[in-house]
Design an enzyme around this catalytic site. Structure first.
Site, PDB file in Angstrom:
ATOM      1  N   PHE A  76       0.859  -1.192   0.000  1.00 14.24           N
ATOM      2  CA  PHE A  76       0.000   0.000   0.000  1.00 14.24           C
ATOM      3  C   PHE A  76       0.897   1.244   0.000  1.00 14.24           C
ATOM      4  O   PHE A  76       1.845   1.334   0.783  1.00 14.24           O
ATOM      5  CB  PHE A  76      -0.883  -0.020   1.252  1.00 14.24           C
ATOM      6  CG  PHE A  76      -2.186   0.711   1.112  1.00 14.24           C
ATOM      7  CD1 PHE A  76      -3.375   0.026   0.911  1.00 14.24           C
ATOM      8  CD2 PHE A  76      -2.230   2.097   1.193  1.00 14.24           C
ATOM      9  CE1 PHE A  76      -4.584   0.702   0.795  1.00 14.24           C
ATOM     10  CE2 PHE A  76      -3.416   2.780   1.077  1.00 14.24           C
ATOM     11  CZ  PHE A  76      -4.607   2.088   0.870  1.00 14.24           C
ATOM     12  N   ALA A 100      -0.275  -2.236   5.707  1.00 17.00           N
ATOM     13  CA  ALA A 100       0.372  -2.177   7.019  1.00 17.00           C
ATOM     14  C   ALA A 100      -0.316  -3.097   8.031  1.00 17.00           C
ATOM     15  O   ALA A 100       0.347  -3.670   8.901  1.00 17.00           O
ATOM     16  CB  ALA A 100       0.379  -0.741   7.529  1.00 17.00           C
ATOM     17  N   ALA A 146       3.757   2.596   4.831  1.00 16.29           N
ATOM     18  CA  ALA A 146       3.404   4.021   4.730  1.00 16.29           C
ATOM     19  C   ALA A 146       1.905   4.149   4.948  1.00 16.29           C
ATOM     20  O   ALA A 146       1.104   3.756   4.095  1.00 16.29           O
ATOM     21  CB  ALA A 146       3.796   4.563   3.359  1.00 16.29           C
ATOM     22  N   VAL A 147       1.542   4.644   6.112  1.00 17.14           N
ATOM     23  CA  VAL A 147       0.138   4.887   6.418  1.00 17.14           C
ATOM     24  C   VAL A 147      -0.087   6.395   6.322  1.00 17.14           C
ATOM     25  O   VAL A 147       0.548   7.171   7.049  1.00 17.14           O
ATOM     26  CB  VAL A 147      -0.248   4.360   7.814  1.00 17.14           C
ATOM     27  CG1 VAL A 147      -1.770   4.329   7.951  1.00 17.14           C
ATOM     28  CG2 VAL A 147       0.330   2.983   8.062  1.00 17.14           C
ATOM     29  N   ILE A 148      -0.943   6.776   5.392  1.00 20.68           N
ATOM     30  CA  ILE A 148      -1.130   8.203   5.114  1.00 20.68           C
ATOM     31  C   ILE A 148      -2.575   8.590   5.422  1.00 20.68           C
ATOM     32  O   ILE A 148      -3.522   7.912   4.966  1.00 20.68           O
ATOM     33  CB  ILE A 148      -0.759   8.519   3.646  1.00 20.68           C
ATOM     34  CG1 ILE A 148       0.718   8.143   3.404  1.00 20.68           C
ATOM     35  CG2 ILE A 148      -1.009   9.994   3.328  1.00 20.68           C
ATOM     36  CD1 ILE A 148       1.211   8.334   1.986  1.00 20.68           C
ATOM     37  N   THR A 202     -11.070   9.645   6.491  1.00 22.15           N
ATOM     38  CA  THR A 202     -11.811   8.898   7.503  1.00 22.15           C
ATOM     39  C   THR A 202     -10.897   8.503   8.662  1.00 22.15           C
ATOM     40  O   THR A 202      -9.693   8.787   8.638  1.00 22.15           O
ATOM     41  CB  THR A 202     -12.404   7.606   6.897  1.00 22.15           C
ATOM     42  OG1 THR A 202     -11.314   6.708   6.628  1.00 22.15           O
ATOM     43  CG2 THR A 202     -13.162   7.900   5.619  1.00 22.15           C
ATOM     44  N   HIS A 208      -9.999   5.547   9.334  1.00 23.63           N
ATOM     45  CA  HIS A 208      -9.308   4.294   9.008  1.00 23.63           C
ATOM     46  C   HIS A 208      -7.835   4.373   9.396  1.00 23.63           C
ATOM     47  O   HIS A 208      -7.262   3.420   9.947  1.00 23.63           O
ATOM     48  CB  HIS A 208      -9.442   4.030   7.497  1.00 23.63           C
ATOM     49  CG  HIS A 208      -9.033   2.660   7.080  1.00 23.63           C
ATOM     50  ND1 HIS A 208      -9.724   1.524   7.436  1.00 23.63           N
ATOM     51  CD2 HIS A 208      -7.990   2.236   6.331  1.00 23.63           C
ATOM     52  CE1 HIS A 208      -9.126   0.470   6.924  1.00 23.63           C
ATOM     53  NE2 HIS A 208      -8.066   0.869   6.251  1.00 23.63           N
ATOM     54  N   PHE A 241      10.649  -0.480  13.671  1.00 18.20           N
ATOM     55  CA  PHE A 241       9.396   0.117  13.204  1.00 18.20           C
ATOM     56  C   PHE A 241       9.684   1.213  12.183  1.00 18.20           C
ATOM     57  O   PHE A 241       9.809   2.394  12.514  1.00 18.20           O
ATOM     58  CB  PHE A 241       8.625   0.671  14.404  1.00 18.20           C
ATOM     59  CG  PHE A 241       7.203   1.026  14.086  1.00 18.20           C
ATOM     60  CD1 PHE A 241       6.303   0.056  13.710  1.00 18.20           C
ATOM     61  CD2 PHE A 241       6.763   2.340  14.166  1.00 18.20           C
ATOM     62  CE1 PHE A 241       4.985   0.376  13.416  1.00 18.20           C
ATOM     63  CE2 PHE A 241       5.456   2.677  13.873  1.00 18.20           C
ATOM     64  CZ  PHE A 241       4.563   1.693  13.492  1.00 18.20           C
ATOM     65  N   ARG A 293      10.543  11.800   3.950  1.00 20.67           N
ATOM     66  CA  ARG A 293      11.200  10.791   4.787  1.00 20.67           C
ATOM     67  C   ARG A 293      11.781   9.640   3.981  1.00 20.67           C
ATOM     68  O   ARG A 293      12.169   8.624   4.527  1.00 20.67           O
ATOM     69  CB  ARG A 293      10.184  10.289   5.837  1.00 20.67           C
ATOM     70  CG  ARG A 293       9.953  11.359   6.896  1.00 20.67           C
ATOM     71  CD  ARG A 293       8.661  11.191   7.669  1.00 20.67           C
ATOM     72  NE  ARG A 293       8.573  12.195   8.737  1.00 20.67           N
ATOM     73  CZ  ARG A 293       8.204  13.480   8.545  1.00 20.67           C
ATOM     74  NH1 ARG A 293       7.876  13.915   7.335  1.00 20.67           N
ATOM     75  NH2 ARG A 293       8.177  14.320   9.554  1.00 20.67           N
TER      76      ARG A 293
HETATM   77  N1  INI Z   1      -2.580   0.389   4.452  1.00 23.20           N
HETATM   78  C1  INI Z   1      -1.402   1.039   4.453  1.00 23.20           C
HETATM   79  O1  INI Z   1      -0.342   0.396   4.514  1.00 23.20           O
HETATM   80  N2  INI Z   1      -1.371   2.394   4.379  1.00 23.20           N
HETATM   81  C2  INI Z   1      -2.515   3.142   4.330  1.00 23.20           C
HETATM   82  O2  INI Z   1      -2.422   4.387   4.241  1.00 23.20           O
HETATM   83  C3  INI Z   1      -3.772   2.476   4.322  1.00 23.20           C
HETATM   84  N3  INI Z   1      -4.992   3.224   4.244  1.00 23.20           N
HETATM   85  O3  INI Z   1      -4.939   4.460   4.269  1.00 23.20           O
HETATM   86  O4  INI Z   1      -6.066   2.671   4.151  1.00 23.20           O
HETATM   87  C4  INI Z   1      -3.771   1.060   4.394  1.00 23.20           C
HETATM   88  N4  INI Z   1      -4.930   0.351   4.407  1.00 23.20           N
HETATM   89  C5  INI Z   1      -4.980  -1.048   4.126  1.00 23.20           C
HETATM   90  C6  INI Z   1      -4.729  -1.897   5.346  1.00 23.20           C
HETATM   91  O5  INI Z   1      -3.367  -1.863   5.732  1.00 23.20           O
HETATM   92  C7  INI Z   1      -5.090  -3.353   5.090  1.00 23.20           C
HETATM   93  O6  INI Z   1      -4.305  -3.865   4.033  1.00 23.20           O
HETATM   94  C8  INI Z   1      -6.571  -3.556   4.759  1.00 23.20           C
HETATM   95  O7  INI Z   1      -7.372  -2.929   5.740  1.00 23.20           O
HETATM   96  C9  INI Z   1      -6.913  -5.063   4.735  1.00 23.20           C
HETATM   97  O8  INI Z   1      -6.661  -5.677   6.003  1.00 23.20           O
END
Ligand code: INI
Length: 156
Positions: free
Chosen positions: A22, A56, A80-82, A86, A88, A113, A127
């Site tokens: 992702f 992630a 990378a969680v952005i 929402t 989420h 981490f 980063r």
């Molecule tokens: N996963 C990420 O690694 N980064 C994100 O920014 C993200 N967002 O924003 O939704 C994200 N979502 C998917 C999540 O990690 C799972 O793969 C999904 O929920 C299935 O379990």
């Protein structure tokens, strides 16, 4: 007085990198940076295992399974969680950070981490070699320091 400072350590060992797909333009750069830094430390290809996972949220389970094999002295997690529109983001961040912390303590293995949790894409880009350094390279450095430290503490 004994001071343990292994920040300049230079050792090699089997290491796994768990990297999420992702936001791949960011995570691929994190992974490339980690591998580059490990090779600068003298790691060979056969000491580095790279495992891609969907997002992630999937990092902790695969990290746990790798820890259970006892084949690796450290596991580097990269993602990378952005932030979006929402909540989420909050759930993803909590699952991956809590999960990685628990694995390190339950399996006595450094789980580095290197998961970015940013407000926007620009902060993430800063980063991966921008004004805030390279978190993939820093994760590799942290892995080497932590394994050196653990070796010193357990087999002084
Ligand atoms: N996963 C990420 O690694 N980064 C994100 O920014 C993200 N967002 O924003 O939704 C994200 N979502 C998917 C999540 O990690 C799972 O793969 C999904 O929920 C299935 O379990």
């Amino acid at each position: 007085m004994k001071i343990c400072d292994f920040s300049k350590s230079n050792i090699q060992f089997p290491v796994a990198i768990v990297v999420s797909r992702f936001n791949e333009m960011i995570t691929k750069a994190l992974c490339d940076g980690a591998i580059t830094r490990l090779k600068e430390f003298g790691f060979h290809d056969d000491q580095i295992t790279v495992v891609w996972v969907p997002g992630a949220v999937e990092i902790p389970l695969i990290t746990k399974k790798l820890a259970q094999t006892k084949k690796y002295e450290a596991i580097i997690t990269l993602g990378a969680v952005i932030q979006g529109d929402t909540r989420h983001f909050d759930y993803v961040c909590k699952q991956v950070s809590d999960g990685c912390a628990a694995i390190a303590l339950n399996y006595d293995i450094p789980v580095i981490f290197g998961v970015l949790t940013t407000d926007n894409l620009e902060q993430a880009q800063e980063r991966i070699g921008g004004k805030h350094g390279h978190k993939g390279k820093e994760a590799a450095e942290t892995a080497v320091e932590m394994v050196s430290l653990l070796r010193e503490i357990t087999h002084p």
